[in-house]
Design an enzyme around this catalytic site. Structure first.
Site, PDB file in Angstrom:
ATOM      1  N   ARG A   1       0.845  -1.204   0.000  1.00 41.42           N
ATOM      2  CA  ARG A   1       0.000   0.000   0.000  1.00 41.42           C
ATOM      3  C   ARG A   1       0.877   1.250   0.000  1.00 41.42           C
ATOM      4  O   ARG A   1       2.022   1.215   0.465  1.00 41.42           O
ATOM      5  CB  ARG A   1      -0.941   0.026   1.186  1.00 41.42           C
TER       6      ARG A   1
ATOM      7  N   GLU B   1      -6.143   7.179   8.065  1.00 41.40           N
ATOM      8  CA  GLU B   1      -5.005   7.953   8.589  1.00 41.40           C
ATOM      9  C   GLU B   1      -4.470   8.936   7.543  1.00 41.40           C
ATOM     10  O   GLU B   1      -4.030  10.036   7.868  1.00 41.40           O
ATOM     11  CB  GLU B   1      -3.908   6.990   9.026  1.00 41.40           C
TER      12      GLU B   1
ATOM     13  N   ARG C   1      -5.312   5.566   0.916  1.00 43.45           N
ATOM     14  CA  ARG C   1      -4.390   4.443   1.024  1.00 43.45           C
ATOM     15  C   ARG C   1      -4.693   3.614  -0.217  1.00 43.45           C
ATOM     16  O   ARG C   1      -5.807   3.085  -0.342  1.00 43.45           O
ATOM     17  CB  ARG C   1      -4.624   3.622   2.290  1.00 43.45           C
TER      18      ARG C   1
ATOM     19  N   CYS D   1       1.530  10.757   9.519  1.00 42.85           N
ATOM     20  CA  CYS D   1       2.507  10.184  10.466  1.00 42.85           C
ATOM     21  C   CYS D   1       3.892  10.228   9.831  1.00 42.85           C
ATOM     22  O   CYS D   1       4.061   9.778   8.690  1.00 42.85           O
ATOM     23  CB  CYS D   1       2.141   8.743  10.796  1.00 42.85           C
TER      24      CYS D   1
ATOM     25  N   THR E   1       6.332   8.392  10.082  1.00 42.77           N
ATOM     26  CA  THR E   1       6.880   7.086   9.677  1.00 42.77           C
ATOM     27  C   THR E   1       6.528   6.744   8.235  1.00 42.77           C
ATOM     28  O   THR E   1       7.156   5.886   7.635  1.00 42.77           O
ATOM     29  CB  THR E   1       6.352   5.932  10.560  1.00 42.77           C
TER      30      THR E   1
ATOM     31  N   ARG F   1       4.140   0.575   2.395  1.00 37.94           N
ATOM     32  CA  ARG F   1       4.356  -0.590   3.269  1.00 37.94           C
ATOM     33  C   ARG F   1       4.047  -1.831   2.449  1.00 37.94           C
ATOM     34  O   ARG F   1       2.916  -2.027   1.996  1.00 37.94           O
ATOM     35  CB  ARG F   1       3.466  -0.536   4.511  1.00 37.94           C
TER      36      ARG F   1
ATOM     37  N   ARG G   1       4.637  -7.326  12.502  1.00 37.95           N
ATOM     38  CA  ARG G   1       3.332  -6.971  13.071  1.00 37.95           C
ATOM     39  C   ARG G   1       2.499  -8.229  13.239  1.00 37.95           C
ATOM     40  O   ARG G   1       2.796  -9.264  12.633  1.00 37.95           O
ATOM     41  CB  ARG G   1       2.555  -6.014  12.148  1.00 37.95           C
TER      42      ARG G   1
ATOM     43  N   GLU H   1      -1.400  -3.170  12.587  1.00 39.17           N
ATOM     44  CA  GLU H   1      -0.502  -2.608  13.587  1.00 39.17           C
ATOM     45  C   GLU H   1      -1.116  -2.742  14.982  1.00 39.17           C
ATOM     46  O   GLU H   1      -2.328  -2.616  15.149  1.00 39.17           O
ATOM     47  CB  GLU H   1      -0.279  -1.132  13.264  1.00 39.17           C
TER      48      GLU H   1
HETATM   49  P1  ADP Z   1      -1.292  -0.210   7.084  1.00 43.32           P
HETATM   50  O1  ADP Z   1      -0.899  -1.260   6.138  1.00 43.32           O
HETATM   51  O2  ADP Z   1      -2.058   0.849   6.412  1.00 43.32           O
HETATM   52  O3  ADP Z   1      -0.106   0.281   7.837  1.00 43.32           O
HETATM   53  P2  ADP Z   1      -2.415  -2.014   9.122  1.00 43.32           P
HETATM   54  O4  ADP Z   1      -1.117  -2.527   9.638  1.00 43.32           O
HETATM   55  O5  ADP Z   1      -3.414  -1.571  10.126  1.00 43.32           O
HETATM   56  O6  ADP Z   1      -2.299  -0.776   8.162  1.00 43.32           O
HETATM   57  O7  ADP Z   1      -3.037  -3.166   8.221  1.00 43.32           O
HETATM   58  C1  ADP Z   1      -4.256  -2.965   7.573  1.00 43.32           C
HETATM   59  C2  ADP Z   1      -4.922  -4.276   7.199  1.00 43.32           C
HETATM   60  O8  ADP Z   1      -4.188  -4.891   6.169  1.00 43.32           O
HETATM   61  C3  ADP Z   1      -5.013  -5.268   8.346  1.00 43.32           C
HETATM   62  O9  ADP Z   1      -6.253  -5.949   8.287  1.00 43.32           O
HETATM   63  C4  ADP Z   1      -3.911  -6.224   8.020  1.00 43.32           C
HETATM   64  O10 ADP Z   1      -4.115  -7.514   8.548  1.00 43.32           O
HETATM   65  C5  ADP Z   1      -3.988  -6.240   6.511  1.00 43.32           C
HETATM   66  N1  ADP Z   1      -2.752  -6.724   5.900  1.00 43.32           N
HETATM   67  C6  ADP Z   1      -1.524  -6.203   5.977  1.00 43.32           C
HETATM   68  N2  ADP Z   1      -0.637  -6.920   5.289  1.00 43.32           N
HETATM   69  C7  ADP Z   1      -1.333  -7.942   4.742  1.00 43.32           C
HETATM   70  C8  ADP Z   1      -0.987  -9.039   3.911  1.00 43.32           C
HETATM   71  N3  ADP Z   1       0.259  -9.226   3.465  1.00 43.32           N
HETATM   72  N4  ADP Z   1      -1.986  -9.877   3.533  1.00 43.32           N
HETATM   73  C9  ADP Z   1      -3.256  -9.698   3.945  1.00 43.32           C
HETATM   74  N5  ADP Z   1      -3.631  -8.685   4.723  1.00 43.32           N
HETATM   75  C10 ADP Z   1      -2.684  -7.813   5.115  1.00 43.32           C
HETATM   76  N1  ILO Z   2       1.340   6.738  16.465  1.00 43.83           N
HETATM   77  C1  ILO Z   2       1.587   5.341  16.613  1.00 43.83           C
HETATM   78  C2  ILO Z   2       1.744   4.648  15.283  1.00 43.83           C
HETATM   79  C3  ILO Z   2       2.982   5.012  14.547  1.00 43.83           C
HETATM   80  C4  ILO Z   2       3.284   4.284  13.268  1.00 43.83           C
HETATM   81  N2  ILO Z   2       2.163   3.774  12.635  1.00 43.83           N
HETATM   82  C5  ILO Z   2       1.341   4.368  11.817  1.00 43.83           C
HETATM   83  C6  ILO Z   2       1.822   5.368  10.908  1.00 43.83           C
HETATM   84  N3  ILO Z   2       0.200   4.061  11.778  1.00 43.83           N
HETATM   85  C7  ILO Z   2       2.846   5.156  17.437  1.00 43.83           C
HETATM   86  O1  ILO Z   2       3.562   6.141  17.640  1.00 43.83           O
HETATM   87  O2  ILO Z   2       3.095   4.014  17.877  1.00 43.83           O
END
Ligand code: ADP
Ligand code: ILO
Length: 343
Positions: free
Chosen positions: A113, A212, A216, A258, A260, A267, A296, A301
């Site tokens: 993403r 966020e 996305r 953010c 990061t 990501r 993760r 996250e």
């Molecule tokens: P972001 O990717 O925007 O940082 P999150 O870590 O919250 O956000 O993940 C968002 C969603 O994407 C969650 O439901 C997570 O399980 C899903 N996800 C992330 N990576 C994968 C993957 N490789 N395959 C399937 N689902 C994924």
């Molecule tokens: N503010 C949260 C998450 C930071 C990184 N993740 C993002 C961008 N969703 C923290 O400082 O742990």
């Protein structure tokens, strides 16, 4: 402006580390043109001392106005200095990524993403309801004109039944409500209006609106064909860019709420089964550190792993190209699979 915040002794956030009384005094009365203050930027990390980072930006100007605080945080997270510049490379031909798991033994799914925000608009923490609603209308309308395999439908969160929402979240397609870090950052204001998800029929191309970040853009599918997922994402981004201009700076790349996510805002992750290696978390972490990877849980996250399945993704996003982000993930995942096989 409230007084200098206190943090618990065990606080490990970058905010706690870099917010000195001197920097606080220097910045405490400043506000951007959108009225975003130092306290708005740090509220999430103050309310949530278990944050890793603890700060958010309200607009592009936040990154210059609050630079005495944000620059050291950016430098520590990304290894990217004040005078460095960011370069983009979204050419799939530059990626070396034959499927590292052709028999589908380890990788369940791959997802890449990017975050994007609209040029000259405040970011989510400082946006007004009217601005957010306008973005939802403009972006959903731009997406509805995509054709071929990119064509799909927009589903606003407000009109969505609880069952449909729960299923989309469970299947990893949709964001969850109520994240406390985003809540304190002001990113959940007026929830659920203005938010939603666009996706094609196969759910391999999806766009989250006004979570966020304002967009996305997501490419995902089952299995480990990382190149195919990246290629689809790059095509989708270039099609969307034909009708939408994104916030970008030569120094910080794509501008995100953010720090990061600055730079590529990318990501690239796999959900991968590592039941043996994950019994030795030190070894697992050492390999991930070597390839700049983050571990993760499988519901995003701040979630936990289930059944030895982890979400492994690139940690660096700024000062490296998109191709490098995916290559980091690919190289690390290849080694993780090889070590798991040998155990
Ligand atoms: P972001 O990717 O925007 O940082 P999150 O870590 O919250 O956000 O993940 C968002 C969603 O994407 C969650 O439901 C997570 O399980 C899903 N996800 C992330 N990576 C994968 C993957 N490789 N395959 C399937 N689902 C994924
Ligand atoms: N503010 C949260 C998450 C930071 C990184 N993740 C993002 C961008 N969703 C923290 O400082 O742990």
């Amino acid at each position: 402006m409230p007084s200098f915040p206190t943090f618990p002794q065990n606080c490990k956030s970058l905010l706690c580390k870099h917010l000195t009384p001197k920097i606080f005094e220097l910045l405490k009365d400043k506000a951007t043109a959108n009225g975003f203050t130092l306290y708005d930027a740090i509220r999430s990390g103050v309310d949530n001392p278990d944050s890793g980072i603890g700060v958010y930006a309200g607009d592009l100007e936040s990154y210059s106005l609050f630079a005495p605080l944000l620059d050291p945080i950016i430098e520590e997270y990304h290894g990217f200095g004040k005078i460095d510049s960011h370069k983009s490379d979204l050419d799939p031909n530059h990626l070396n990524a034959p499927n590292p798991d052709p028999n589908d033994e380890f990788i369940l799914s791959t997802r890449i993403r990017v975050g994007r925000n609209i040029k000259d608009m405040p970011l989510g923490p400082a946006i007004t309801k009217a601005q957010r609603d306008k973005i939802e209308a403009d972006i959903s309308s731009a997406l509805s004109s995509l054709d071929g395999w990119l064509s799909g439908s927009y589903y606003s969160l407000q009109g969505m039944s609880e069952d449909v929402k729960a299923k989309l979240i469970e299947d990893h397609f949709l964001f969850k409500a109520g994240d406390r870090f985003l809540e304190s950052a002001g990113l959940n204001r007026d929830w659920p209006t203005g938010r939603g998800i666009f996706h094609n029929d196969e759910k391999t191309f999806l766009v989250w609106i006004n979570e966020e970040d304002q967009l996305r853009i997501i490419s995902m599918q089952m299995g480990g064909d990382i190149l195919e997922v990246f290629t689809r994402l790059t095509v989708a981004i270039s099609q969307i860019e034909k009708s939408v201009s994104f916030a970008y700076s030569d120094h910080l790349g794509y501008i995100t709420s953010c720090p990061t996510n600055l730079g590529t805002a990318m990501r690239a992750s796999v959900h991968i089964k590592l039941p043996k290696l994950s019994k030795n978390m030190d070894k697992f972490q050492t390999i991930c550190d070597k390839y700049h990877l983050q571990i993760r849980g499988i519901h995003g996250e701040h979630s936990e792993s289930e059944g030895g399945v982890y979400d492994i993704s690139n940690k660096r996003r700024l000062g490296v190209t998109e191709v490098r982000c995916v290559q980091d993930m690919y190289d690390g995942v290849t080694e993780l699979i090889s070590v798991e096989k040998g155990l």
